[in-house]
Design an enzyme around this catalytic site. Sequence first.
Site, PDB file in Angstrom:
ATOM      1  N   ARG A  60      30.731  20.032  13.899  1.00  0.00           N
ATOM      2  CA  ARG A  60      29.785  19.657  14.697  1.00  0.00           C
ATOM      3  C   ARG A  60      29.581  20.233  15.943  1.00  0.00           C
ATOM      4  NH1 ARG A  60      32.474  13.616  15.436  1.00  0.00           N
ATOM      5  NH2 ARG A  60      34.320  15.110  15.122  1.00  0.00           N
ATOM      6  N   ASP A  62      28.212  20.832  20.238  1.00  0.00           N
ATOM      7  CA  ASP A  62      27.747  19.826  21.255  1.00  0.00           C
ATOM      8  C   ASP A  62      26.165  20.004  21.931  1.00  0.00           C
ATOM      9  OD1 ASP A  62      30.392  19.058  21.633  1.00  0.00           O
ATOM     10  OD2 ASP A  62      31.064  20.614  22.807  1.00  0.00           O
ATOM     11  N   ARG A 207      34.168  27.202  24.844  1.00  0.00           N
ATOM     12  CA  ARG A 207      33.637  27.503  26.058  1.00  0.00           C
ATOM     13  C   ARG A 207      35.027  27.487  27.257  1.00  0.00           C
ATOM     14  NH1 ARG A 207      29.674  22.197  26.246  1.00  0.00           N
ATOM     15  NH2 ARG A 207      29.756  22.994  28.456  1.00  0.00           N
TER      16      ARG A 207
END
Length: 271
Positions: A60, A62, A207
């Site tokens: 998945r 974001d 990130r």
Amino acid sequence: MPSTALEPDRTRIALGVSYNGRGYEGWQSQPSGRTVQDQLELALTRFSAQEAVHTLCAGRTDAGVHGLMQVVHFDTALDRPENAWVRGTNSFLPDDIAVQWARRVPLSFHARASARSRRYAYVLLEAPVRPSTDSGQVGWVFRPLDLEPMVLAAQSLLGEHDFTSFRAARCQAHSPVKRLMRLDISRRGSYWRFEFEASAFLHHMIRNIMGCLIAIGSGSRPVTWMSDVLLARSRDAAAPTFSPDGLYFLGPVYDEGLGLPDRTPAFDWLP
């Protein structure tokens, strides 16, 4: 475990999907319907005309994160040529999502569980002025970066570690222990490329690592800080979460015997 309990007349199909994530609320289906999965399943259902299609993905992403080769699988009773799944589904998709390839796969194949590793790249513009033509497609830093400190700091992350310090508070992974196999850093002109490969990634893991690497590359933190952050096992020890704009899911890695593509034409475009 992957499910193999299918009716005899059903086939498992794998798709490679690329998308620009800027206009979507991430991959996973949401009530708003404004996700990549929602758009893909709607297109597949419209193309099949006979049944609702539900997909399972390799990883998945974001909101705002892009995909060069997301891999999904689904089961269907329809007997269509592989290229028909590509052309037919794309005819119902918005311009910023496209099926790149389709393959019939064994019933034991599972887009997520069959993956040996997953790959991401982060593209970063180093410039005094923010991005314009590539806005939303690259991250941005206005301070000059030094390659050597970032490369040295990255070495401390390689191998199997508890990555709690780089894990988002709402991460749903059962364990923070992951194996980071590769973290390569290169530069072409004003653009930096950070390439990651791991057994799996935690929510916001890349990130959060990027935030730390940039702090070290800009001289705000010493090289040794990365090890300190890793050993702290606390999200409070790390830098703030960096922008999603330059993050690209390059796709999963499967056993070669499956015969699935490992790249799409977009790999040649990415800086």
